[in-house]
Design an enzyme around this catalytic site. Structure first.
Site, short mmCIF file in Angstrom:
data_model
loop_
_atom_site.label_atom_id
_atom_site.label_comp_id
_atom_site.label_asym_id
_atom_site.label_seq_id
_atom_site.Cartn_x
_atom_site.Cartn_y
_atom_site.Cartn_z
CB CYS A 48 -0.89 -0.02 1.23
SG CYS A 48 -1.90 1.46 1.40
CB CYS A 51 -0.40 2.25 5.63
SG CYS A 51 -1.11 0.68 5.12
CB CYS A 97 -5.22 -0.65 2.30
SG CYS A 97 -4.01 -0.96 3.60
CB CYS A 100 -4.21 3.10 5.82
SG CYS A 100 -4.07 2.97 4.04
CB CYS A 120 -9.38 -4.01 -11.72
SG CYS A 120 -8.97 -2.85 -13.01
ZN LIG Z 1 -2.79 1.05 3.49
#
Ligand SMILES: [Zn+2]
Length: 130
Positions: A48, A51, A97, A100, A120
């Site tokens: 990510c 984060c 995610c 976060c 996607c």
């Molecule tokens: Zn994240």
């Protein structure tokens, strides 16, 4: 206990590039065939961008022809979550995610075996690590 990161809108705005902010915090979508990872074949982990949470691995990446990085599974069901997204006049499944809450992309059911799923994902939401 899993660490959950909560930051104010102002904090995210200062931490991310304008494009990263738009995609991950405002459910934006990068143009197809324009991102960093749609035609990217190195072996490693996609994290990510907000984060650092590990999201996808290269072994589940496939060429969907859509112009966005596509995966048939997340690295772990515990790292990625989904939500119903009714923005832009469509009902879609949003991929987020867990740590976060970043918007990553959308989930479709037209992927390859073994899952037949297609995550996607916007390149902009990802940070690759070998
Ligand atoms: Zn994240």
């Amino acid at each position: 206990m899993r660490v959950r990161i909560t930051r104010s809108d102002k904090e995210w705005r200062s931490l991310l590039t304008p494009q990263q902010y738009k995609v991950t915090r405002r459910k934006g979508t990068e143009p197809p065939f324009a991102g960093e990872y749609y035609d990217f074949k190195k072996r490693g982990i996609y994290k990510c961008v907000c984060c650092g949470n590990s999201l996808f691995i290269s072994e589940t990446k496939f060429d969907s022809g859509t112009g966005w990085p596509s995966f048939w599974a997340p690295i772990s069901e515990e790292n990625v979550t989904t939500a119903t997204d009714v923005s832009r006049g469509m009902i879609r499944t949003e991929v987020k995610c867990v740590r976060c809450g970043a918007h990553l992309g959308h989930l479709f059911d037209d992927g390859p075996p073994p899952t037949r799923l297609r995550y996607c994902i916007n390149s902009t939401a990802l940070a690759f690590a070998e």
